[in-house]
Design a protein around this motif. Structure first.
Motif, PDB file in Angstrom:
ATOM      1  N   GLN A 139       0.955  -1.241   0.141  1.00 28.16           N
ATOM      2  CA  GLN A 139      -0.075   0.016  -0.087  1.00 28.16           C
ATOM      3  C   GLN A 139       0.887   1.280   0.122  1.00 28.16           C
ATOM      4  OE1 GLN A 139      -3.232   0.229  -0.730  1.00 28.16           O
ATOM      5  NE2 GLN A 139      -3.327  -2.171  -0.554  1.00 28.16           N
ATOM      6  N   ARG A 140       1.905   1.199   0.633  1.00 24.20           N
ATOM      7  CA  ARG A 140       2.773   2.313   0.715  1.00 24.20           C
ATOM      8  C   ARG A 140       3.775   2.566  -0.626  1.00 24.20           C
ATOM      9  NH1 ARG A 140       5.209   2.623   6.705  1.00 24.20           N
ATOM     10  NH2 ARG A 140       3.547   3.618   7.624  1.00 24.20           N
ATOM     11  N   ARG A 141       4.081   3.534  -0.730  1.00 21.68           N
ATOM     12  CA  ARG A 141       4.999   3.857  -1.708  1.00 21.68           C
ATOM     13  C   ARG A 141       6.632   3.417  -1.576  1.00 21.68           C
ATOM     14  NH1 ARG A 141       2.595   6.496  -5.962  1.00 21.68           N
ATOM     15  NH2 ARG A 141       0.611   7.361  -5.459  1.00 21.68           N
ATOM     16  N   ASN A 142       7.144   3.021  -2.362  1.00 27.10           N
ATOM     17  CA  ASN A 142       8.612   2.546  -2.185  1.00 27.10           C
ATOM     18  C   ASN A 142       9.720   3.103  -2.955  1.00 27.10           C
ATOM     19  OD1 ASN A 142       7.915   0.425   0.267  1.00 27.10           O
ATOM     20  ND2 ASN A 142       6.529  -0.329  -1.436  1.00 27.10           N
ATOM     21  N   PRO A 143      10.764   3.462  -2.342  1.00 28.77           N
ATOM     22  CA  PRO A 143      11.627   4.224  -2.958  1.00 28.77           C
ATOM     23  C   PRO A 143      12.471   2.794  -3.769  1.00 28.77           C
ATOM     24  CG  PRO A 143      12.390   4.315  -0.971  1.00 28.77           C
ATOM     25  CD  PRO A 143      11.051   3.583  -0.951  1.00 28.77           C
ATOM     26  N   VAL A 144      11.705   2.593  -5.028  1.00 28.76           N
ATOM     27  CA  VAL A 144      12.365   1.265  -5.687  1.00 28.76           C
ATOM     28  C   VAL A 144      12.599   1.865  -6.980  1.00 28.76           C
ATOM     29  CG1 VAL A 144      12.037  -0.906  -6.403  1.00 28.76           C
ATOM     30  CG2 VAL A 144      11.222  -0.171  -4.250  1.00 28.76           C
ATOM     31  N   SER A 201      16.692  -3.634  -3.175  1.00 29.33           N
ATOM     32  CA  SER A 201      15.561  -3.267  -2.360  1.00 29.33           C
ATOM     33  C   SER A 201      14.350  -4.033  -2.999  1.00 29.33           C
ATOM     34  CB  SER A 201      15.072  -1.821  -2.831  1.00 29.33           C
ATOM     35  OG  SER A 201      15.168  -1.524  -4.130  1.00 29.33           O
ATOM     36  N   ILE A 202      14.235  -4.677  -4.057  1.00 28.66           N
ATOM     37  CA  ILE A 202      13.259  -5.624  -4.575  1.00 28.66           C
ATOM     38  C   ILE A 202      13.328  -7.021  -3.952  1.00 28.66           C
ATOM     39  CG2 ILE A 202      12.337  -6.872  -6.887  1.00 28.66           C
ATOM     40  CD1 ILE A 202      13.251  -4.336  -8.360  1.00 28.66           C
ATOM     41  N   GLU A 203      14.877  -7.571  -3.844  1.00 27.66           N
ATOM     42  CA  GLU A 203      15.032  -8.669  -3.268  1.00 27.66           C
ATOM     43  C   GLU A 203      14.573  -8.561  -1.726  1.00 27.66           C
ATOM     44  OE1 GLU A 203      19.296  -9.362  -4.043  1.00 27.66           O
ATOM     45  OE2 GLU A 203      18.931  -9.738  -6.167  1.00 27.66           O
ATOM     46  N   PHE A 204      14.717  -7.623  -1.158  1.00 28.01           N
ATOM     47  CA  PHE A 204      14.274  -7.502   0.211  1.00 28.01           C
ATOM     48  C   PHE A 204      12.794  -7.640   0.384  1.00 28.01           C
ATOM     49  CE2 PHE A 204      12.696  -4.824   3.635  1.00 28.01           C
ATOM     50  CZ  PHE A 204      13.164  -5.450   4.652  1.00 28.01           C
ATOM     51  N   ALA A 261       7.900  -9.801  -8.881  1.00 28.79           N
ATOM     52  CA  ALA A 261       7.693  -8.466  -8.230  1.00 28.79           C
ATOM     53  C   ALA A 261       7.199  -7.650  -9.313  1.00 28.79           C
ATOM     54  CB  ALA A 261       9.062  -7.987  -7.369  1.00 28.79           C
ATOM     55  N   LEU A 262       6.248  -6.798  -9.265  1.00 31.89           N
ATOM     56  CA  LEU A 262       5.745  -6.194 -10.115  1.00 31.89           C
ATOM     57  C   LEU A 262       5.852  -4.563  -9.731  1.00 31.89           C
ATOM     58  CD1 LEU A 262       4.136  -8.826 -10.877  1.00 31.89           C
ATOM     59  CD2 LEU A 262       2.733  -7.239 -12.462  1.00 31.89           C
ATOM     60  N   VAL A 263       6.636  -3.803 -10.231  1.00 31.68           N
ATOM     61  CA  VAL A 263       6.975  -2.513  -9.951  1.00 31.68           C
ATOM     62  C   VAL A 263       6.475  -1.546 -10.796  1.00 31.68           C
ATOM     63  CG1 VAL A 263       8.706  -0.884  -9.092  1.00 31.68           C
ATOM     64  CG2 VAL A 263       9.294  -3.400  -8.689  1.00 31.68           C
ATOM     65  N   GLY A 264       5.632  -0.587 -10.416  1.00 34.96           N
ATOM     66  CA  GLY A 264       4.987   0.439 -11.080  1.00 34.96           C
ATOM     67  C   GLY A 264       5.705   1.790 -11.067  1.00 34.96           C
ATOM     68  N   PHE A 276      14.757 -16.061  -8.600  1.00 33.61           N
ATOM     69  CA  PHE A 276      14.893 -17.643  -8.201  1.00 33.61           C
ATOM     70  C   PHE A 276      15.970 -17.520  -6.907  1.00 33.61           C
ATOM     71  CE2 PHE A 276      18.063 -21.180  -8.717  1.00 33.61           C
ATOM     72  CZ  PHE A 276      16.724 -22.293  -8.557  1.00 33.61           C
ATOM     73  N   ASP A 277      15.455 -18.252  -5.961  1.00 34.04           N
ATOM     74  CA  ASP A 277      16.244 -18.317  -4.722  1.00 34.04           C
ATOM     75  C   ASP A 277      16.516 -17.064  -3.947  1.00 34.04           C
ATOM     76  OD1 ASP A 277      17.556 -19.628  -2.775  1.00 34.04           O
ATOM     77  OD2 ASP A 277      19.363 -19.616  -3.603  1.00 34.04           O
ATOM     78  N   HIS A 278      15.525 -16.066  -4.325  1.00 31.62           N
ATOM     79  CA  HIS A 278      15.360 -14.806  -3.445  1.00 31.62           C
ATOM     80  C   HIS A 278      16.619 -13.918  -4.349  1.00 31.62           C
ATOM     81  CE1 HIS A 278      12.541 -16.278  -0.823  1.00 31.62           C
ATOM     82  NE2 HIS A 278      13.349 -17.183  -0.556  1.00 31.62           N
ATOM     83  N   ARG A 279      16.953 -14.263  -5.291  1.00 26.98           N
ATOM     84  CA  ARG A 279      17.758 -13.339  -6.180  1.00 26.98           C
ATOM     85  C   ARG A 279      17.067 -12.999  -7.733  1.00 26.98           C
ATOM     86  NH1 ARG A 279      19.791 -11.999  -2.160  1.00 26.98           N
ATOM     87  NH2 ARG A 279      21.456 -13.339  -1.058  1.00 26.98           N
TER      88      ARG A 279
END
Length: 191
Positions: free
Chosen positions: A70-75, A85-88, A98-101, A117-120
């Motif tokens: 819900q919050r905006r993220n500095p990605v 940051s996406i992996e985290f 992950a879908l980043v807009g 894959f494997d959190h990477r």
């Protein structure tokens, strides 16, 4: 630290000290039957109404196996340290996608699909959306929660062009869902 020492440190097996830690490690271990791939939907620091609508619609198609931030993220996926940051975020939610807009002058109405894959980060795909028809604008019945969407890729470019093959592969992998042995024709819906 040498390259060999870094590789050896990365390959060391992590052991749990508590029962809860063992359960967490068992859940993260490779499975015989692959589970449904979940997705995390992330809004960047600036998003346009068009990208917000696209993210909301894709989230509604993926709904039981998705988390919407819900919050905006500095990605910033393609910038320095953007993958971390996406992996985290995906590791925290246990997601494989992950879908980043985002929206900027350089990349207007950008939708980035990230496969992990494997959190990477395995690969990323950026789509620049020019226009979209939302689910709310469609007259008649729309898809219910938990249904598998049907994608039709028509044209020879989907078979010949490597970029189109990559897009098709990402969408099919993202919305694959649970594997079904039989199909009830009475349960089919038109979307």
């Amino acid at each position: 630290m040498t390259a060999e020492a870094k590789t050896e440190a990365a390959l060391q097996k992590v052991t749990a000290k508590t029962a809860k830690g063992r359960r967490v490690l068992d859940a993260r271990a490779p499975q015989v039957m692959e589970t449904v791939k979940s997705a995390t939907f992330i809004r960047g620091t600036t998003t346009s109404p068009l990208i917000s609508a696209v993210l909301t619609d894709l989230y509604s198609l993926k709904k039981p196996d998705a988390v919407f931030q819900q919050r905006r993220n500095p990605v910033h996926p393609f910038e320095h340290n953007g993958e971390a940051s996406i992996e985290f975020q995906t590791d925290k939610n246990g997601s494989a996608f992950a879908l980043v807009g985002t929206h900027s002058k350089k990349r207007p109405h950008a939708l980035t699909i990230v496969r992990l894959f494997d959190h990477r980060v395995l690969d990323m795909l950026e789509l620049l959306v020019q226009r979209a028809e939302t689910i709310n604008e469609v007259k008649g019945e729309t898809c219910g929660v938990g249904n598998k969407p049907c994608f039709v890729f028509i044209g020879e470019q989907w078979e010949l062009d490597e970029r189109f093959k990559h897009v098709r592969n990402m969408f099919v992998d993202l919305f694959r869902g649970r594997i079904v042995d039989t199909l009830d024709l009475l349960g089919l819906e038109s979307c």
